[in-house]
Motif scaffolding. Structure first.
Motif, short mmCIF file in Angstrom:
data_model
loop_
_atom_site.label_atom_id
_atom_site.label_comp_id
_atom_site.label_asym_id
_atom_site.label_seq_id
_atom_site.Cartn_x
_atom_site.Cartn_y
_atom_site.Cartn_z
N TYR A 87 0.85 -1.19 0.00
CA TYR A 87 0.00 0.00 0.00
C TYR A 87 0.89 1.24 0.00
O TYR A 87 1.78 1.37 0.85
CB TYR A 87 -0.92 0.01 1.22
CG TYR A 87 -1.96 -1.09 1.20
CD1 TYR A 87 -3.12 -0.95 0.43
CD2 TYR A 87 -1.78 -2.27 1.91
CE1 TYR A 87 -4.07 -1.97 0.38
CE2 TYR A 87 -2.72 -3.29 1.87
CZ TYR A 87 -3.86 -3.13 1.10
OH TYR A 87 -4.81 -4.14 1.05
N ASN A 88 0.65 2.13 -0.96
CA ASN A 88 1.47 3.34 -1.05
C ASN A 88 1.02 4.38 -0.02
O ASN A 88 0.13 4.11 0.81
CB ASN A 88 1.46 3.91 -2.46
CG ASN A 88 0.08 4.36 -2.92
OD1 ASN A 88 -0.85 4.52 -2.11
ND2 ASN A 88 -0.09 4.57 -4.21
N ALA A 89 1.63 5.55 -0.07
CA ALA A 89 1.34 6.60 0.92
C ALA A 89 -0.12 7.02 0.92
O ALA A 89 -0.64 7.49 1.94
CB ALA A 89 2.24 7.80 0.66
N GLU A 90 -0.79 6.88 -0.23
CA GLU A 90 -2.21 7.25 -0.32
C GLU A 90 -3.13 6.10 0.06
O GLU A 90 -4.36 6.21 -0.03
CB GLU A 90 -2.55 7.71 -1.75
CG GLU A 90 -1.92 9.05 -2.16
CD GLU A 90 -0.44 8.94 -2.43
OE1 GLU A 90 -0.02 7.90 -3.00
OE2 GLU A 90 0.31 9.87 -2.06
N ALA A 115 7.97 1.46 -0.79
CA ALA A 115 7.31 2.40 0.12
C ALA A 115 7.50 1.89 1.54
O ALA A 115 7.89 0.75 1.77
CB ALA A 115 5.81 2.50 -0.22
N ASP A 116 7.24 2.77 2.51
CA ASP A 116 7.38 2.38 3.92
C ASP A 116 6.15 1.59 4.33
O ASP A 116 5.32 2.03 5.12
CB ASP A 116 7.55 3.62 4.79
CG ASP A 116 7.89 3.26 6.23
OD1 ASP A 116 8.28 2.09 6.45
OD2 ASP A 116 7.76 4.13 7.10
N SER A 117 6.03 0.40 3.77
CA SER A 117 4.85 -0.42 3.97
C SER A 117 5.24 -1.88 3.90
O SER A 117 6.23 -2.25 3.25
CB SER A 117 3.80 -0.12 2.89
OG SER A 117 2.76 -1.08 2.90
N LEU A 118 4.48 -2.72 4.56
CA LEU A 118 4.70 -4.15 4.45
C LEU A 118 4.32 -4.61 3.04
O LEU A 118 3.52 -3.98 2.35
CB LEU A 118 3.84 -4.89 5.47
CG LEU A 118 4.24 -4.77 6.95
CD1 LEU A 118 3.21 -5.48 7.82
CD2 LEU A 118 5.62 -5.35 7.17
N GLU A 119 4.91 -5.73 2.65
CA GLU A 119 4.52 -6.37 1.40
C GLU A 119 3.60 -7.54 1.73
O GLU A 119 3.64 -8.11 2.82
CB GLU A 119 5.74 -6.88 0.64
CG GLU A 119 6.60 -5.79 0.04
CD GLU A 119 7.76 -6.36 -0.75
OE1 GLU A 119 7.90 -6.01 -1.93
OE2 GLU A 119 8.52 -7.16 -0.17
#
Length: 217
Positions: A87-90, A115-119
């Motif tokens: 999930y991206n920043a938005e 992105a600073d998100s889990l995959e």
């Protein structure tokens, strides 16, 4: 006339590891293929390797959280197809990769993510997934040095896929990106929902539909 000396018996050399492919090693380590030629693997190393594998039968729609910081695992698909997304920043779901039969996936560490998100890995079909903890794999490399050949070939394969993805993202025209995807991943078009391919190509589903319908392609 002197008698002819008998010819020496031919010397049989073990098969060079340089001529072995990742596919052959995968067949030996991840499948029950006793006839696969991989003489440089001892029976003990293959047995110990297989004892560390965790196999799951997953239904379509099942999702695996890929948190490399908690428990980094190497994944292998014996059957089925899956997509990797984040999930991206938005908060938008972005497809970053596809995995099909006989392919590996190693989740990226936080510093290497898009992105600073889990995959996440989502099964797009009923799938058989094999997982192996990376720390267990590294221990196997220490205990059975011949298994390092598998590790080297696997890293070469993963690096080639990363390079392909980088080169792919550098293609500026949507039409050219789609053409390149179709050429390299023909089988995916009939098995993966259009919206996920569009996300992977950084296109809207309507743009992708138009490109697929274009007679110029």
């Amino acid at each position: 006339m002197s008698a002819k000396l008998p010819l020496p018996a031919p010397v049989v050399h073990p098969r060079s590891s340089c001529s072995v492919s990742l596919c052959e090693l995968t067949a030996k380590l991840f499948f029950s293929c006793p006839d696969t030629e991989a003489a440089f693997f001892s029976c003990e190393s293959v047995k110990n390797f297989k004892q560390q594998l965790v196999t799951q039968q997953l239904p379509k729609g099942a999702i695996i959280v890929l948190d490399a910081e908690v428990s980094k695992k190497l994944f292998f698909l014996r059957s089925g197809i899956a997509r990797v997304f984040y999930y991206n920043a938005e908060g938008k779901d972005v497809t970053s990769w596809f995995i099909s039969e006989n392919e590996f996936f190693l989740p990226a560490v936080k510093e290497a993510r898009a992105a600073d998100s889990l995959e996440y890995m989502e099964m797009l079909e009923k799938a058989e997934v094999v997982a192996l903890c990376v720390h267990q794999l590294e221990a196997l490399y220490q205990e059975h040095t011949e298994l390092n050949l598998f590790g080297r070939l696997l890293k070469e394969k993963m690096l080639a896929r990363c390079e392909e993805r980088i080169r792919f993202l550098q293609i500026p025209k949507a039409q050219d990106r789609f053409r390149d995807f179709e050429r390299r991943h023909t089988a995916l078009s009939s098995r993966v929902p259009l919206k996920y391919i569009a996300s992977f190509l950084s296109l809207t589903p309507s743009t992708l539909s138009r490109l697929r319908a274009s007679p110029s392609l």
